[in-house]
Design an enzyme around this catalytic site. Structure first.
Site, PDB file in Angstrom:
ATOM      1  N   ASP A  10       0.878  -1.173   0.000  1.00 41.04           N
ATOM      2  CA  ASP A  10       0.000   0.000   0.000  1.00 41.04           C
ATOM      3  C   ASP A  10       0.912   1.219   0.000  1.00 41.04           C
ATOM      4  O   ASP A  10       2.129   1.106   0.204  1.00 41.04           O
ATOM      5  CB  ASP A  10      -0.892  -0.007   1.255  1.00 41.04           C
ATOM      6  N   SER A  11       0.310   2.389  -0.188  1.00 37.51           N
ATOM      7  CA  SER A  11       1.085   3.621  -0.119  1.00 37.51           C
ATOM      8  C   SER A  11       1.598   3.878   1.300  1.00 37.51           C
ATOM      9  O   SER A  11       2.600   4.565   1.473  1.00 37.51           O
ATOM     10  CB  SER A  11       0.203   4.794  -0.539  1.00 37.51           C
ATOM     11  N   TYR A  42      -0.926   8.278  -2.509  1.00 40.04           N
ATOM     12  CA  TYR A  42      -1.055   7.923  -3.923  1.00 40.04           C
ATOM     13  C   TYR A  42      -2.334   8.558  -4.508  1.00 40.04           C
ATOM     14  O   TYR A  42      -2.419   8.811  -5.702  1.00 40.04           O
ATOM     15  CB  TYR A  42      -1.178   6.409  -4.093  1.00 40.04           C
ATOM     16  N   GLY A  43      -3.318   8.762  -3.632  1.00 41.39           N
ATOM     17  CA  GLY A  43      -4.664   9.124  -4.096  1.00 41.39           C
ATOM     18  C   GLY A  43      -4.768  10.427  -4.848  1.00 41.39           C
ATOM     19  O   GLY A  43      -5.703  10.631  -5.613  1.00 41.39           O
ATOM     20  N   CYS A  73      -4.291  -1.642  -1.815  1.00 46.02           N
ATOM     21  CA  CYS A  73      -4.471  -0.210  -2.058  1.00 46.02           C
ATOM     22  C   CYS A  73      -5.454  -0.084  -3.218  1.00 46.02           C
ATOM     23  O   CYS A  73      -5.191  -0.603  -4.306  1.00 46.02           O
ATOM     24  CB  CYS A  73      -3.124   0.399  -2.432  1.00 46.02           C
ATOM     25  N   ASN A  74      -6.576   0.557  -2.963  1.00 48.88           N
ATOM     26  CA  ASN A  74      -7.573   0.714  -4.032  1.00 48.88           C
ATOM     27  C   ASN A  74      -7.026   1.567  -5.167  1.00 48.88           C
ATOM     28  O   ASN A  74      -7.247   1.269  -6.339  1.00 48.88           O
ATOM     29  CB  ASN A  74      -8.837   1.366  -3.466  1.00 48.88           C
ATOM     30  N   GLU A 151      -3.408   8.418   8.823  1.00 48.82           N
ATOM     31  CA  GLU A 151      -1.959   8.229   9.053  1.00 48.82           C
ATOM     32  C   GLU A 151      -1.496   8.997  10.293  1.00 48.82           C
ATOM     33  O   GLU A 151      -0.498   8.633  10.920  1.00 48.82           O
ATOM     34  CB  GLU A 151      -1.155   8.683   7.827  1.00 48.82           C
ATOM     35  N   CYS A 185     -11.084   2.700   0.256  1.00 49.34           N
ATOM     36  CA  CYS A 185      -9.666   3.018   0.483  1.00 49.34           C
ATOM     37  C   CYS A 185      -9.283   2.249   1.731  1.00 49.34           C
ATOM     38  O   CYS A 185     -10.034   2.259   2.722  1.00 49.34           O
ATOM     39  CB  CYS A 185      -9.482   4.515   0.700  1.00 49.34           C
ATOM     40  N   HIS A 187      -7.290   2.768   3.981  1.00 44.72           N
ATOM     41  CA  HIS A 187      -7.076   3.572   5.192  1.00 44.72           C
ATOM     42  C   HIS A 187      -8.381   3.814   5.967  1.00 44.72           C
ATOM     43  O   HIS A 187      -8.347   4.115   7.153  1.00 44.72           O
ATOM     44  CB  HIS A 187      -6.492   4.942   4.820  1.00 44.72           C
TER      45      HIS A 187
HETATM   46  N1  DGL Z   1      -4.801   3.155   0.998  1.00 47.94           N
HETATM   47  C1  DGL Z   1      -4.850   3.555  -0.344  1.00 47.94           C
HETATM   48  C2  DGL Z   1      -6.132   3.149  -1.039  1.00 47.94           C
HETATM   49  O1  DGL Z   1      -6.698   2.153  -0.670  1.00 47.94           O
HETATM   50  C3  DGL Z   1      -4.331   4.875  -0.803  1.00 47.94           C
HETATM   51  C4  DGL Z   1      -4.215   6.020   0.097  1.00 47.94           C
HETATM   52  C5  DGL Z   1      -3.384   7.107  -0.545  1.00 47.94           C
HETATM   53  O2  DGL Z   1      -2.164   6.945  -0.593  1.00 47.94           O
HETATM   54  O3  DGL Z   1      -3.966   8.090  -1.026  1.00 47.94           O
HETATM   55  O4  DGL Z   1      -6.575   3.766  -1.962  1.00 47.94           O
END
Ligand code: DGL
Length: 268
Positions: A10-11, A42-43, A73-74, A151, A185, A187
Site C-alpha cells: 500500500d502507499s 497515492y490518491g 491499495c484501491n 496516518e 480506500c 485507510h
Molecule cells: N490506501 C490507499 C487506497 O486504498 C491509498 C491512500 C493514498 O495513498 O492516497 O486507496
C-alpha cells in the site's frame, strides 16, 4: 514455493487493515508488507505515477521471493490489469473487485455509495466493477483528507467529525437511502466509527479486507500453494520513518508491530 511469503503493499499503513484480515484467515502464512510511506499519498497523484510506484513496490516484493502479491491499495488496484501483465506469471490480487462483491452481497440492487481517494474515484473502477455484476445505482465521493487523518491517528473527535460531515453529507444528499457505503480506500476502516456516526447506523459499511482474504485463501488452495509447517515471523518494509510505522501502524493492524521487524528500503 509453498513456504514463500505473501507480499502485500500500500502507499502507507492502510493496507495493514487488509493484512490483518489475511493474517487472521491464513495463520499458517508468512507475510511481507511494504508501505511506500515516503511517497504517500497515492490518491492525489496521476494514474501513470501510481502505476510506476506500484510496479516498483511489487518488484521490491518479488525480489524477496514472494509467491503472490496483494495490492492492498484501491488507488493502485485501478491499475490491476497493467500490474498483472507486468508481473505474470506471479498471481496478483487487487481490492476493488472484492470490495464491489462485498457491497453487492449486502445490497444486490443498491443503491451503493462509495468513498475513496481522488484517483480511485476518477478511475471509476468501483462503478465498473459494480456494474459488471449489477445495475445498482452508484454514487462516489472522494475524501482526500481521510488518508492523512488516518496516518496521523486522528480518527475521532471534533476535527475528524467535521471533515467526515463535509464529505459525507453531500454524498448522502446525492444518493437518497443508500443501503451500503463502501470504504473504497484501505485507510478508511480505522475511521469507521466516525463515518458510522455521520451516515447513521442503518447504512452498512463495507470494506474489502475480509473478502480479499477469502479470495487469497481460495487462490492458494486451488493452486496447491498454501504454506506447510510453522510460519516465519511477518516482516515490514517502508520507504520512510520505520519507527513511526511501528508505532502508528498498530491502529491499522490491530496488533503491536515489533520495531525490529520494520526495515527501511529504497524503491528507486
Ligand atoms: N490506501 C490507499 C487506497 O486504498 C491509498 C491512500 C493514498 O495513498 O492516497 O486507496
Amino acid at each position: 514455493m509453498n513456504n514463500a511469503p505473501i507480499g502485500i503493499f500500500d502507499s502507507g499503513m492502510g493496507g495493514l487493515t487488509v493484512m490483518r484480515a489475511l493474517a487472521e484467515r491464513l495463520p499458517g502464512e508468512q507475510f511481507i508488507y511494504l508501505g511506500d510511506t515516503a511517497r504517500l499519498p497515492y490518491g492525489t497523484k496521476s494514474a501513470e505515477t501510481v502505476r510506476r510506484y506500484a510496479l516498483q513496490a511489487a518488484h521490491a516484493l518479488t525480489a524477496r521471493g514472494v509467491k503472490l502479491v496483494v495490492i492492498a491499495c484501491n488507488t493502485a488496484s485501478v491499475g490491476l490489469p497493467y500490474l498483472k501483465e507486468a508481473l505474470a506469471p506471479l498471481p496478483v490480487i487487487g481490492v476493488i473487485e472484492p470490495g464491489a462483491e462485498a457491497a453487492l452481497a449486502v445490497a444486490p440492487k443498491g443503491p451503493i455509495a462509495v468513498i475513496a481517494t481522488e484517483g480511485t474515484v476518477k478511475g471509476g473502477a468501483y462503478v465498473s466493477a459494480i456494474h459488471a455484476l449489477s445495475m445498482a445505482p452508484v454514487a462516489q465521493q472522494a475524501c482526500p483528507l481521510f488518508v492523512p487523518m488516518a496516518e496521523e491517528g486522528l480518527i475521532d473527535g471534533p476535527i475528524a467529525e467535521a471533515v467526515a460531515r463535509r464529505y459525507l453529507e453531500p454524498l448522502m444528499a446525492r444518493l437518497p437511502k443508500p443501503q451500503v457505503l463502501v470504504l473504497g480506500c484501505t485507510h478508511y476502516p480505522v475511521l469507521k466509527d466516525i463515518i458510522a456516526r455521520v451516515v447513521g447506523s442503518e447504512i452498512a459499511l463495507v470494506d474489502s479486507a475480509a473478502i480479499t482474504a477469502a479470495a487469497v485463501a481460495k487462490l492458494l488452495d486451488q493452486n496447491g500453494m498454501a504454506a506447510r509447517g510453522e510460519p516465519q515471523a511477518h516482516h515490514f518494509l517502508v520507504t520512510d520513518a520505520p519507527d513511526r510505522f511501528a508505532r502508528v501502524g498498530e491502529i491499522f493492524f490491530g496488533h503491536p508491530i515489533d520495531p525490529g521487524a520494520v526495515e527501511q528500503v529504497d524503491l528507486q
